[in-house]
Design a protein around this motif. Structure first.
Motif, PDB file in Angstrom:
ATOM      1  N   LEU A  68      13.269 -14.104 -21.892  1.00 59.44           N
ATOM      2  CA  LEU A  68      14.068 -14.725 -22.281  1.00 59.44           C
ATOM      3  C   LEU A  68      15.585 -13.853 -22.264  1.00 59.44           C
ATOM      4  CD1 LEU A  68      15.722 -17.798 -22.712  1.00 59.44           C
ATOM      5  CD2 LEU A  68      14.662 -17.643 -24.632  1.00 59.44           C
ATOM      6  N   GLU A  69      15.272 -13.194 -23.754  1.00 60.71           N
ATOM      7  CA  GLU A  69      16.725 -12.004 -24.436  1.00 60.71           C
ATOM      8  C   GLU A  69      17.036 -11.144 -22.470  1.00 60.71           C
ATOM      9  OE1 GLU A  69      14.995 -11.619 -28.031  1.00 60.71           O
ATOM     10  OE2 GLU A  69      14.738  -9.821 -26.637  1.00 60.71           O
ATOM     11  N   ARG A  70      15.989 -10.888 -21.392  1.00 63.11           N
ATOM     12  CA  ARG A  70      16.269  -9.978 -20.314  1.00 63.11           C
ATOM     13  C   ARG A  70      17.437 -11.594 -19.783  1.00 63.11           C
ATOM     14  NH1 ARG A  70      12.191  -7.618 -20.103  1.00 63.11           N
ATOM     15  NH2 ARG A  70      11.276  -9.123 -19.095  1.00 63.11           N
ATOM     16  N   LEU A  71      17.035 -12.525 -19.746  1.00 64.51           N
ATOM     17  CA  LEU A  71      18.010 -13.740 -18.683  1.00 64.51           C
ATOM     18  C   LEU A  71      19.736 -13.791 -19.551  1.00 64.51           C
ATOM     19  CD1 LEU A  71      15.617 -16.361 -18.217  1.00 64.51           C
ATOM     20  CD2 LEU A  71      16.481 -14.913 -16.692  1.00 64.51           C
ATOM     21  N   VAL A  72      19.003 -13.607 -21.406  1.00 66.56           N
ATOM     22  CA  VAL A  72      20.325 -14.246 -21.494  1.00 66.56           C
ATOM     23  C   VAL A  72      21.113 -13.162 -21.464  1.00 66.56           C
ATOM     24  CG1 VAL A  72      21.296 -15.193 -23.515  1.00 66.56           C
ATOM     25  CG2 VAL A  72      19.054 -15.764 -22.994  1.00 66.56           C
ATOM     26  N   ALA A  73      21.209 -11.524 -21.395  1.00 67.36           N
ATOM     27  CA  ALA A  73      21.442 -10.777 -21.465  1.00 67.36           C
ATOM     28  C   ALA A  73      22.638 -10.117 -20.153  1.00 67.36           C
ATOM     29  CB  ALA A  73      20.415  -9.706 -21.765  1.00 67.36           C
ATOM     30  N   ALA A  74      22.067 -10.349 -19.229  1.00 71.00           N
ATOM     31  CA  ALA A  74      22.396 -10.548 -18.211  1.00 71.00           C
ATOM     32  C   ALA A  74      23.821 -12.043 -17.936  1.00 71.00           C
ATOM     33  CB  ALA A  74      21.662 -11.168 -16.384  1.00 71.00           C
ATOM     34  N   PHE A  75      23.881 -12.974 -18.489  1.00 70.20           N
ATOM     35  CA  PHE A  75      24.896 -13.302 -18.455  1.00 70.20           C
ATOM     36  C   PHE A  75      26.423 -12.999 -19.329  1.00 70.20           C
ATOM     37  CE2 PHE A  75      22.070 -17.629 -19.530  1.00 70.20           C
ATOM     38  CZ  PHE A  75      22.203 -17.488 -17.884  1.00 70.20           C
ATOM     39  N   TYR A  76      26.257 -11.596 -19.801  1.00 69.20           N
ATOM     40  CA  TYR A  76      27.585 -10.681 -20.394  1.00 69.20           C
ATOM     41  C   TYR A  76      27.470  -9.421 -20.314  1.00 69.20           C
ATOM     42  CZ  TYR A  76      26.876 -14.435 -23.908  1.00 69.20           C
ATOM     43  OH  TYR A  76      26.539 -16.214 -24.659  1.00 69.20           O
ATOM     44  N   ARG A  77      28.086  -8.879 -20.323  1.00 65.76           N
ATOM     45  CA  ARG A  77      28.420  -7.238 -20.196  1.00 65.76           C
ATOM     46  C   ARG A  77      29.806  -7.111 -21.090  1.00 65.76           C
ATOM     47  NH1 ARG A  77      32.916  -6.695 -17.685  1.00 65.76           N
ATOM     48  NH2 ARG A  77      34.095  -7.586 -16.420  1.00 65.76           N
ATOM     49  N   PRO A  78      30.046  -5.709 -21.692  1.00 60.08           N
ATOM     50  CA  PRO A  78      30.236  -5.541 -22.592  1.00 60.08           C
ATOM     51  C   PRO A  78      32.209  -4.857 -21.891  1.00 60.08           C
ATOM     52  CG  PRO A  78      28.851  -3.888 -22.978  1.00 60.08           C
ATOM     53  CD  PRO A  78      28.797  -4.807 -21.078  1.00 60.08           C
ATOM     54  N   ALA A  79      33.060  -5.343 -22.629  1.00 64.14           N
ATOM     55  CA  ALA A  79      34.372  -5.325 -22.041  1.00 64.14           C
ATOM     56  C   ALA A  79      34.705  -4.175 -22.219  1.00 64.14           C
ATOM     57  CB  ALA A  79      35.788  -6.129 -22.183  1.00 64.14           C
ATOM     58  N   GLY A  80      36.347  -3.172 -21.396  1.00 67.55           N
ATOM     59  CA  GLY A  80      36.788  -2.516 -21.060  1.00 67.55           C
ATOM     60  C   GLY A  80      36.148  -1.228 -20.973  1.00 67.55           C
ATOM     61  N   ALA A  81      36.268  -0.119 -20.699  1.00 63.91           N
ATOM     62  CA  ALA A  81      35.629   1.303 -21.078  1.00 63.91           C
ATOM     63  C   ALA A  81      34.884   1.820 -21.772  1.00 63.91           C
ATOM     64  CB  ALA A  81      36.537   2.613 -20.150  1.00 63.91           C
ATOM     65  N   MET A  82      35.785   1.378 -23.050  1.00 60.72           N
ATOM     66  CA  MET A  82      34.796   2.079 -24.059  1.00 60.72           C
ATOM     67  C   MET A  82      33.452   0.162 -25.133  1.00 60.72           C
ATOM     68  SD  MET A  82      35.830   4.676 -25.865  1.00 60.72           S
ATOM     69  CE  MET A  82      35.774   4.486 -27.675  1.00 60.72           C
ATOM     70  N   GLY A  83      33.479  -0.215 -23.667  1.00 57.49           N
ATOM     71  CA  GLY A  83      32.709  -1.166 -24.558  1.00 57.49           C
ATOM     72  C   GLY A  83      31.008  -0.957 -24.544  1.00 57.49           C
ATOM     73  N   GLY A  84      30.751  -1.012 -23.922  1.00 58.78           N
ATOM     74  CA  GLY A  84      29.420   0.138 -25.033  1.00 58.78           C
ATOM     75  C   GLY A  84      29.646   0.245 -26.407  1.00 58.78           C
ATOM     76  N   PHE A  85      30.609   1.281 -26.402  1.00 57.25           N
ATOM     77  CA  PHE A  85      30.742   2.051 -27.666  1.00 57.25           C
ATOM     78  C   PHE A  85      31.187   0.671 -28.380  1.00 57.25           C
ATOM     79  CE2 PHE A  85      33.521   3.863 -31.207  1.00 57.25           C
ATOM     80  CZ  PHE A  85      32.432   4.427 -30.998  1.00 57.25           C
ATOM     81  N   SER A  86      32.078   0.252 -28.310  1.00 60.19           N
ATOM     82  CA  SER A  86      32.610  -1.549 -29.348  1.00 60.19           C
ATOM     83  C   SER A  86      31.708  -2.469 -29.822  1.00 60.19           C
ATOM     84  CB  SER A  86      33.413  -1.811 -28.484  1.00 60.19           C
ATOM     85  OG  SER A  86      34.762  -1.223 -28.032  1.00 60.19           O
TER      86      SER A  86
END
Lengths: 401, 320, 324, 610, 338
Positions: free
Chosen positions: A153-171
């Motif tokens: 379920l966590e995988r499924l839900v995680a797929a709905f979102y993505r971090p925005a911008g180049a620094m997204g992951g870090f942010s």
């Protein structure tokens, strides 16, 4: 004057103290962050108010119960659901233009990964089905088969979102590094933003208190007579009222005034009590200095009293001002916490005081992230200032180690 | 001597008047009457109450009225927030809990801090000293509130929940008389917390005092006489350090009454501090004013007491 | 002509206390001192600590306001002047202090410390100040680059030179040297005394030289006033100090001064009795309690300072009246 | 200077004296405090001692006419009785006689009530009575007690309950307050004593709430002897007819209140009637037991939630209202069910919906946000639509609150089905909100100045304000938040200084009329109509319902009024709280209620489960 | 000239004391050696900062242990012990008992909060087995010995109630109460007026005679030295530069510094007309930054650029009983007696 001050023996002695220099560097980092927030928009007040996720998420390296993980997933899922459907008159109906809603969907630096409503709806249905399946279990922590399903379920839900911008992951990492508070706001962001408040409160109150205190103290010590009596009366009066009581009274005086929501009431309340310390010390020092021969020499040259005060007395109390500044800075930051606990502190935006006093209730639930993060950041600054004060005293005032 | 005390008293009159003036003025910045009257209040009631409580009079009149009450030791005014209780009685009831908390805290803190300060000064500049100073600085860098929150959680709740040790009350205060056992159960935890908090400050202060004393010539003389380390520390230095120690303790003394506001609030101990903050929050005028008057008097008495103690401990000091 | 004429100068310091802090007693620092200094002369003032010699020096240049008495400087009465009226005389009368550490503002460079007064009084045009100060710095024997340094970079003797330069910068006629060498080592002391002497010659200064060291006074001054607890007990020319000094106190001072000669070991003169408190001086001669030649009248009235030959005055009942 | 021995001795003496003065000030004076506790002589039965929490710094006064807060009422209900009371176990609440022998009867014209007191009810024993023995309650006492509400000397806070209600009472109040001495013996036209036990009350018009008022503790019966003897101290030295008594010293202000069983309490028994669901908890088992059951009741005051929770978890107190912060600890949020570990401990949870109306109000006299033109209305409606009450609910109330339309709280006549009105403005509906803003001439908030928003300090109000700021920012509306203490809030609202403010209204009695009065024009500020809302249509309807008996006809008018208010949107709302109680296993017979407070007498203790 | 008497009681050999400071290690005294004989007065003379006080405190081991240390070769031989090496507790038994010390500022050197009697008693308590009464008696004796009038009353007074000279007498009484072998007097009269100084010097002279205590007199006042010392050691910048009997030093100085120093003192009595004093130009070198060669070289009128700058002269013994540290010592006025 300042350049010359840095050449003095005390300053050189200070520069040789490595721990003190490290503390100074740390303070400068804090100040830089504060400046970046004030001038450079590193973080805005909105950032501190934004929801970044579910409530009371533990920090990056914290663990949590299955039950809480499930609740968190619930939150993430509901946000997507909400972008697609809305309530009307007791009914859940699809939105008219869900693309817009999906575009608007944000959780801090997270945004919807896919703006196609049809595909998203399909996947949401899938997730909801799994969600409802899990909801059947009464105690998620106890059942072994829950975990794989939850992870799915966590995988499924995680797929709905993505971090925005180049620094997204870090942010995203930064946002969640300290967990989230009750409103799902990022504790780390709030704690970092609070640096601005702390530095502001510290600098302004310490600066004004030193200015007022030194001038009054020096004038009292140097001129004597009725000025001295007046100043002594003023500070005896203020210091005879317990600090906290005075602060509370003053803070109350300001509530509902036009200054509401600004830091001005805090500045005033702090300055009212903080000027006493430097005033006393500088008065004492001035009493000592005015008997010194170079002051007499200046009199013999024919200088007026005011000139002597300004040129010969005040500069020689600079070390005391530095030390007191540093002491008051600490005092202001720490008093802010207490004042916030009493509900009289910072009114707009976060501060360490607000965070700590809010966390009192979370601690009992075993959630230490808010108190921990706020205390850690505050600890760094206060410790640095404490060490700095020590070093300053050592360097400039060897008598009072 | 008595003339001296009398003179000090006279000197302190302006300070006393100043304190009361300031507090009374501060209290009147925002209109307090609406709080008291509650959600169904009318303008008519407002006026009636203003008249009954004397708040409609000119400020100076109110000021002198209050002063005359103070001079006559008349604290029979009733609390607004707790109608039916005279403020004098309210304050008296809060004294014992306050002192049960603060006197032991002050005692323990001072004792420990003086000892640590002595040790630190004795080992001045060596690792022992640096370690103690560092711990003190660490301890000072954490907010009081954090100590309280975590102290209560771990000291009371966690101990009981996880170790089954019901050593300390989570909060509260015994309703009957205070016995050794109930005192320990209810007050010891807040006392410990306040000791831990205060220890950092006091240690540093006393260390500075001791270091200053240890630099004095008479210490060298004592060593030249063949005095041992402990003798120097506990006989020569300590007696000389009594003046700053007395100053510190005496300065703290009047603030003991209100000094543990946070602890009293958090631990639900009905002391003066809690009473006062509640009164401030409720804008309970008569209580705040009476507190201020009594506190200021206490402050002045301790000031004078300090001077007298100086003269006892330091033969150089003469009262004139 | 006397450049400075002091008549019956009195300076008391009030002591506060008692109910409501009224004045309960006074420290009698200077008790009716009269003297004069000729232009170009060096007048020494000698006495033990607390005898009022520093107070006298500071009162003369109005660093302290005298309680009573008159100070005539070049015919002008100074004792009653206010701050503004005093200004021209500030420039003419300067002071050099004892403590080379506290006499310089630690936050000011040497140049700034000297230039400050020059600019204030407009001693030279503003454009020439730098040159002027630089010349002074060299003149008092400091290195040329000293101007940009701070006091703590100098030794005690060098600081004393700075203090002298600061005083001289205003081109004064009259200088009070308040124990200028007492805090210095002997080798440095000699340097400073020589410097003062040179500068005195060059600038034609008049100096009131205060010291507790009779040897230094004797060497440096033309005349000497011997003070005891606020009174001048004897005044005489320095070159006749040893043979002409008659007052028991002056003799005791001379006798107590250890001589630099191991072959001249004599029992040092020792005074018995105790020094009275300056708070409540007994009537009569303050030295009476320690004086070996005390008479009855000594404890009743202070003996007047009477002339006993050229440039010699003395206040003592014990001195044979015929020789007066 | 020498310090002679005598001087030194003086010094020491002085120091000793000063120290003594100091110690006297601090130690000796407060000795008056504390009295010996009464322990019953019977060694057989262990004392039943109840420890209960009070989530406040305590009541202010136990004098019924002075009390106004929940806590005043709760404490007063221990020592006083009213004429009628609520049935303990029955929901929704219904009245039953308490001091009365039977429920009062109403005359044909609906104006005159006829009351009969139970005979033999006595006041607590107290020195104010001759011989210290409590005397019997007579009809005259009831009127005396009510007249006290008219006496300004008592600083009564609840006159509004009787205002314009009883024939001649308003006039009596005016005359007596103007007179030199307030004469309690002067007659009031509407009060008639028939004999010691019987009396009638004549109303000015049929007023539905009258009987509800008689269950409120402001109208409790007090003895004249005590009220006169103790004066202002009466509030701390209560003498009533209630199930418990309290001695003055047993009330440590802000700390603790201890009540003792009233041995002379009238014969009253645990109710026989109950709701079906009560059987599951065994609440019916005690039926017929003589009350009060507990021998001593100790209330502890808690200002902070944390200590209260910790005390509860240590089983030191019988129950707790669960503070929202601790909700996740005890409840499975998704099921709103007590966690298994708690259930295994024997802890029981009760959910009590409150008659709450939590709202943000507009000042209708405000030039910008007030007014009755379409454009002005649209701005208010847009704000209403932009607000996400569900996020508030989730964040601050664990999703337990009831979000509903209109001013009538759930459970009362006039409440819309599902809480949703046909004209619902429930947010978040940003699309509609933005559209309305555009139509009002402020697309995306353009041209709108910053709105000054006032709310009371305390709790999480700062956080709530932040959330509101964030939500309204989405349609371009900026708020300037003023967190103020209550007095300042009231003042700001009353002076019309606050264009937008937060308020909550708890119903005084379970009837929508209480809430609808908030929008009645003549009640405008400083009255209860803080909105300064004025709508002639609405006012006319209000005047009608005041005299209507409950019934479908009245409910229809309630609904009409509700929709008028929803359309004009003088407020943003609404939410009602649900309060959760957790009960420790040792506390028996506990069925919490937020509408009435005199249930402590029914509680029992099982010490074996401590 | 007085011959050094029999009975060498203190032998200081190669005493080197260094301090840890912020600027690194500073050697305050360097390779100082001297002897003290019973009953003599040895003067240590020099200007401020030359190491006089450090020498005395090193002998007493009164320097802060964690900030200072003695050189490896340092020896302080006293009564068969090397004070540089014995334990602190043993040292404590010697301090105040067999070696006693008095200081410059009698006001601050006495503990202000204890009575004179208490402070005297304390020293006796540490080092004698006397009972309380006996100690009291001894205290009174000591006060009378140092010629304090009204000893019975003074014994109960506090230091601030005494005059400066009286305080120094008390200090001396405390130092002498255990009849030490050596009394180290560190600038004992500098803070006093001349008339009082004379009293104290006379008192010390008398006591030395009575108790045959050796005195190590540290002073910068050559007049005092001339009056009371038997032998003199002149120090300069941490070094002993000359050591000889008092007459030799004053009448026949060999080191240029000693000579110049004597010359720069204003002469009492016969005063020359031009009133210029011979001076030593320049300043004492900084201990942190010592020259490689002779430490006096920069100020020396006789220095030889080459040798004196390059290497430091050794302390050379001349005539078997005096020594001087100079490459070019001044030649004697009169030939030595063979």
């Amino acid at each position: 004057m300042i350049a010359k001050f840095f050449q003095s023996r005390g300053a050189r002695r200070f520069r040789r103290n490595r721990i003190a220099m490290a503390s100074l560097a740390l303070i400068l980092i804090y100040v830089a962050i504060a400046l970046a927030i004030i001038v450079g928009d590193l973080l805005t007040l909105e950032d501190t108010m934004d929801r970044v996720g579910p409530a009371n998420l533990p920090g990056s390296w914290g663990s949590q119960t299955t039950e809480k993980r499930f609740e968190d997933i619930d939150y993430y899922l509901r946000q997507v659901e909400r972008a697609l459907y809305r309530r009307q008159a007791g009914q859940i109906i699809p939105r008219r233009n869900p693309e817009e809603a999906l575009k608007e969907l944000r959780l801090g630096s997270l945004q919807a990964a896919d703006h196609n409503p049809v595909a998203t709806r399909k996947r949401v249905d899938e997730a909801v089905a799994l969600f409802e399946e899990l909801e059947e279990y009464e105690d998620l922590d106890a059942e072994p088969e829950v975990l794989p399903k939850l992870e799915e379920l966590e995988r499924l839900v995680a797929a709905f979102y993505r971090p925005a911008g180049a620094m997204g992951g870090f942010s995203r990492w930064l946002e969640l590094s300290g967990g989230t508070d009750r409103q799902g706001r990022s504790i780390a962001i709030r704690a970092i933003y609070s640096i601005k408040v702390a530095i502001q409160v510290g600098l302004v109150t310490a600066f004004i208190s030193i200015l007022v205190g030194s001038l009054l103290g020096a004038a009292a010590g140097f001129y004597g007579g009725w000025i001295d009596h007046l100043v002594i009366w003023l500070y005896s009066t203020f210091s005879s009222i317990p600090n906290l009581v005075l602060l509370t009274l003053l803070a109350y005086m300001f509530t509902g005034s036009i200054f509401d929501g600004t830091l001005i009431p805090i500045y005033v309340a702090f300055c009212m009590t903080f000027w006493i310390g430097p005033c006393r010390v500088i008065r004492g020092e001035t009493l000592k200095l005015r008997e010194l021969e170079y002051v007499q020499a200046a009199t013999a040259i024919g200088f007026g009293k005011f000139y002597i005060l300004l040129r010969h007395i005040l500069p020689n109390t600079a070390h005391l001002m530095f030390i007191n500044f540093s002491l008051l800075f600490i005092g202001a930051i720490k008093s802010e916490v207490i004042l916030s606990f009493l509900g009289l502190g910072v009114k707009k935006g976060p501060s360490w005081g607000i965070m700590i006093s809010q966390s009192g209730q979370e601690v009992i639930n075993g959630f230490f992230w808010q108190i921990g993060t706020a205390t850690a950041l505050m600890f760094g600054l206060v410790l640095a200032f404490n060490i700095l004060t020590d070093a300053l005293q050592d360097a400039f005032d060897p008598k009072h180690v | 001597m008595w003339a001296y005390i009398f003179r000090r008293l006279v000197y302190n009159v302006p300070v006393y008047l100043g304190i009361i003036l300031f507090v009374m003025a501060a209290l009147r910045v925002n209109d307090p009457i609406w709080t008291y009257l509650g959600k169904h209040a009318t303008q008519e009631q407002y006026d009636q109450f203003a008249k009954a409580s004397g708040l409609d009079k000119p400020f100076l009149r109110q000021y002198f009225d209050f002063l005359s009450d103070v001079v006559r030791l008349d604290f029979t005014v009733e609390s607004w927030d707790q109608p039916g209780i005279q403020v004098g009685k309210m304050i008296r009831a809060a004294i014992v809990p306050s002192l049960a908390l603060t006197i032991p805290a002050l005692g323990i803190t001072s004792f420990l801090a003086i000892c640590v300060g002595l040790i630190s000064a004795y080992f001045r500049g060596r690792w022992m000293d640096q370690l103690l100073v560092f711990i003190a600085v660490l301890g000072m860098s954490v907010s009081f509130l954090v100590y309280i929150i975590l102290g209560q959680y771990f000291g009371a709740f966690w101990l009981k929940q996880h170790l089954g040790m019901d050593l300390f009350a989570i909060s509260g205060y015994p309703s009957g008389g205070l016995t050794m056992a109930t005192w320990a159960y209810y007050c010891l935890l807040p006392i410990l917390i306040s000791v831990i908090v205060a220890l950092g400050y006091d240690t540093r202060y006393y260390r500075a005092v001791m270091v200053e004393e240890s630099n004095r010539d008479y210490i060298t003389t004592a060593r030249a006489k063949g005095a041992s380390g402990p003798k120097i520390l506990f006989v020569h230095m300590l007696k000389n350090a009594m003046i700053p120690i007395i100053t510190r303790i005496m300065i703290t003394l009047p603030f003991l009454i209100t000094g543990s506001i946070l602890l009293e609030m958090y631990f639900n101990i009905p002391g003066m501090g809690r009473r006062l903050i509640l009164a401030i929050n409720a804008k309970d005028f008569p209580v705040i004013q009476a507190f201020t008057a009594i506190f200021a008097a206490l402050f002045i008495v301790t000031n004078i007491l300090t001077d007298v103690l100086y003269a006892i401990f330091d033969p150089r000091v003469r009262l004139q | 002509m006397a450049i400075l004429q002091v008549q019956d100068l009195v300076k008391h310091f009030p002591v506060h206390g008692g109910f409501l802090g009224r004045v309960i007693s006074k420290v009698h620092a200077v008790n009716g001192v009269s003297f004069f200094i000729e232009a170009g002369e060096i007048l020494g003032v000698v006495g033990e600590s607390g005898c009022g010699k520093s107070t006298l020096g500071k009162s003369v240049i109005r660093l302290l306001k005298p309680t009573s008495g008159s100070i005539l400087y070049q015919g002008q009465e100074l004792s009653t002047l206010d701050h503004q009226a005093m200004m021209p005389y500030r420039k003419k009368m300067q002071i050099v202090f004892q403590d080379p550490y506290s006499s310089l503002n630690p936050r000011m460079t040497v140049h700034a410390a000297i230039a400050e007064g020059v600019r204030f009084h407009g001693v030279v045009p503003d454009t020439e100040i730098d040159d002027y100060v630089q010349r002074l710095i060299v003149k008092v024997g400091l290195q040329a680059d000293a101007g940009n340094k701070f006091p703590h970079e100098f030794s005690g003797g060098q600081r004393q030179r700075i203090g002298i330069a600061r005083a001289l910068a205003l081109k004064p006629d009259f200088i009070v040297a308040d124990e200028p060498v007492s805090a210095l080592d002997v080798s440095i002391q000699a340097q400073i005394l020589n410097l003062l002497m040179e500068l005195k010659e060059e600038f034609n200064l008049t100096i009131l030289f205060i010291s507790h060291d009779l040897k230094v006074i004797e060497h440096f001054c033309d005349r000497v006033l011997v003070m005891y607890l606020g009174y001048v007990v004897e005044e005489l020319p320095c070159h006749r100090l040893h043979e002409a000094a008659l007052h028991p106190y002056t003799r005791a001072l001379l006798g107590a001064n250890p001589v630099n000669d191991p072959d001249d070991r004599r029992p040092l003169a020792v005074l018995e009795g105790s020094v009275p408190s300056p708070f409540d001086l007994p009537p009569g001669c303050p030295f009476a309690s320690r004086c070996s030649e005390r008479r009855d009248e000594c404890t009743i009235r202070m003996p007047p300072l009477l002339s006993r030959g050229k440039q010699h005055r003395i206040a003592c009942y014990a001195i044979d009246p015929i020789t007066r | 200077m020498l310090m002679t021995t005598t001087v030194k001795r003086h010094l020491r003496g002085a120091a000793v004296a000063l120290t003594a003065v100091f110690l006297l000030l601090t130690f000796v004076l407060p000795r008056a405090h504390g009295r010996t506790q009464i322990e019953p002589d019977s060694g057989e039965r262990p004392l039943k001692v109840l420890q209960l929490p009070m989530r406040t710094d305590g009541p202010k006064s136990l004098d019924p006419v002075r009390g106004s807060t929940v806590y005043d009422n709760r404490a007063a209900s221990m020592v006083y009785d009213t004429l009628v009371q609520y049935k303990y176990l029955i929901r929704p609440p219904r009245l039953e006689p308490s001091l009365l022998a039977e429920m009062p009867t109403l005359s044909e014209d609906g104006l005159t009530y006829h009351f009969v007191l139970k005979p033999g009810i006595t006041f607590h024993d107290d020195p104010c009575f001759p011989g210290g023995k409590g005397r019997e309650v007579v009809a005259w006492d009831v009127f005396y007690s009510w007249k006290r509400m008219a006496d300004q000397n008592n600083q009564p806070k609840s006159w509004w309950l009787f205002d314009n209600t009883i024939v001649g009472f308003n006039r009596y109040r005016e005359v007596q307050n103007a007179a030199e001495v307030f004469d309690y013996d002067a007659p009031v036209e509407g009060f008639k004593v028939l004999n010691d036990y019987e009396f009638t009350v004549t109303l000015t018009r049929p007023i539905q709430r009258f009987l509800w008022v008689l269950a409120m503790f402001q109208t409790a019966v007090v003895p004249r002897e005590a009220a006169e003897k103790y004066g202002t101290r009466f509030g701390r030295h209560p003498v009533g007819t209630g199930a418990f008594t309290m001695a003055e010293d047993d009330w440590v202000a802000g700390q603790k209140m201890i009540f003792y069983k009233n041995p002379g309490y009238r014969e009253e028994f645990y109710p026989l009637e109950h709701m079906p669901e009560d059987e599951k908890l065994g609440l019916h088992l005690a039926a017929g037991t003589r009350v009060p059951i507990a021998d001593r009741v100790e209330f502890t005051m808690f200002v902070q939630d944390q200590p209260m929770w910790l005390q509860f978890r240590s089983r030191k107190i019988g129950y707790t209202q669960i503070p929202s912060e601790y909700f996740p600890k005890a409840f499975l949020r998704r099921r709103q069910q007590l966690k298994r570990s708690f259930r295994e401990e024997g802890i029981v949870a009760h959910a009590i919906p409150l008659l709450d109306f939590i709202f943000r109000g507009f000042n209708m006299k405000d030039p910008l946000l007030g007014g009755y033109t379409d454009k002005q209305r649209w701005i208010r409606q847009a704000i209403h639509l932009a607000m996400d009450h569900y996020e508030f609910n989730d964040t601050f109330y664990n999703g337990l609150n009831y979000v509903y339309d209109g001013p009538i709280p759930p459970g009362l006549d006039g409440f819309p089905p599902d809480g949703l009105s046909p004209n619902s403005l429930q947010g978040p509906d940003l699309e509609r909100a933005r559209k309305l803003m555009k139509e009002a001439g402020h697309p995306n908030g353009e041209g709108l100045p910053v709105i000054e928003y006032y709310l009371g300090r305390g709790g999480n109000s700062a956080e709530q304000a932040e959330m509101m700021q964030r939500q309204l920012a989405k349609i371009g509306i900026e708020l300037n938040v003023h967190l103020v203490d209550f007095s300042t809030l009231i003042e700001a609202v009353n002076n019309g200084k606050a264009p937008l403010f937060s308020f909550a209204w708890g119903s005084d009695y379970p009837d929508a009329e209480n809430n609808l009065a908030l929008f009645y024009g003549p009640n405008e500020a400083p009255g209860a109509n803080h909105f300064n809302y004025k709508n002639p249509e609405y006012d006319a309807l209000y005047e009608r319902i005041q005299v209507m008996p409950p019934g479908p006809a009245r409910t229809v008018i309630y609904e009409q009024m509700r929709e008028i208010v929803i359309r004009d949107a003088p407020y943003i709302g609404s939410m009602a709280r649900t309060r959760f109680y957790l009960v420790n296993p040792w506390l028996k017979n506990f069925k919490p209620s937020e509408d009435f407070y005199n249930w402590v007498k029914y509680l029992d203790v099982d010490d074996s489960k401590r | 000239m007085q011959k050094p008497q029999e009975g060498l009681i203190l032998e200081v050999r190669n005493l080197t004391t260094s301090f840890k400071t912020d600027d690194g290690i500073v050697t305050a005294i360097d390779d100082v050696s001297f002897d003290v004989y019973a009953g003599e007065t040895l003067g240590i003379v020099g200007e401020s900062g030359c190491g006089k006080t450090v020498t005395s405190k090193s002998i007493m081991r009164l320097l802060p242990a964690h900030l200072s240390f003695l050189g490896a070769k340092s020896q302080i031989l006293f009564g068969g012990l090397d004070l540089a090496r014995i334990s602190e507790s043993k040292m404590r038994k010697i301090r105040g008992n067999r070696i006693a010390m008095i200081f410059q500022e009698p006001m601050t050197a006495l503990n202000p909060v204890f009575t004179v009697g208490w402070q005297l008693d304390e020293a006796l308590k540490y080092h004698t087995d006397l009972g309380r009464k006996a100690r009291r008696k001894r205290s009174m004796e000591m006060l009378r010995l140092v010629e304090i009038p009204n000893a019975e009353q003074r014994v109960n007074e506090y230091p601030h109630q005494l005059s400066g000279g009286m305080r120094q007498r008390v200090m001396i009484a405390i130092a002498l109460c255990c009849e030490p072998d050596i009394l180290i007097a560190d600038e004992p009269t500098t803070a006093l007026d001349v008339t009082i100084q004379a009293q104290i010097l006379r008192l010390m002279e008398g006591l030395k005679e009575k108790l045959s205590t050796a005195i190590l007199l540290i002073t910068h006042d050559l007049g005092v030295v001339a009056q009371v010392c038997d032998r003199v050691m002149v120090m300069y910048a941490g070094r002993v530069i000359e050591s000889a009997s008092v007459r030799e030093i004053f009448h026949d100085p060999r080191h240029p510094y000693t000579k110049a120093l004597l010359g720069s003192i204003p002469k009492s009595g016969g005063r020359s007309e031009d009133r210029r004093l011979p001076t030593i130009e320049g300043v004492v070198p900084n201990l942190r930054n010592l020259p490689a060669g002779c430490r006096f070289e920069k100020r020396c009128s006789l220095s030889d650029k080459e040798v004196c700058q390059r290497e430091e002269p050794p302390l050379v013994t001349i005539d078997g009983r005096r020594s001087v540290r100079c490459h070019y010592p001044i030649q004697p006025h009169q030939p030595e007696e063979a």
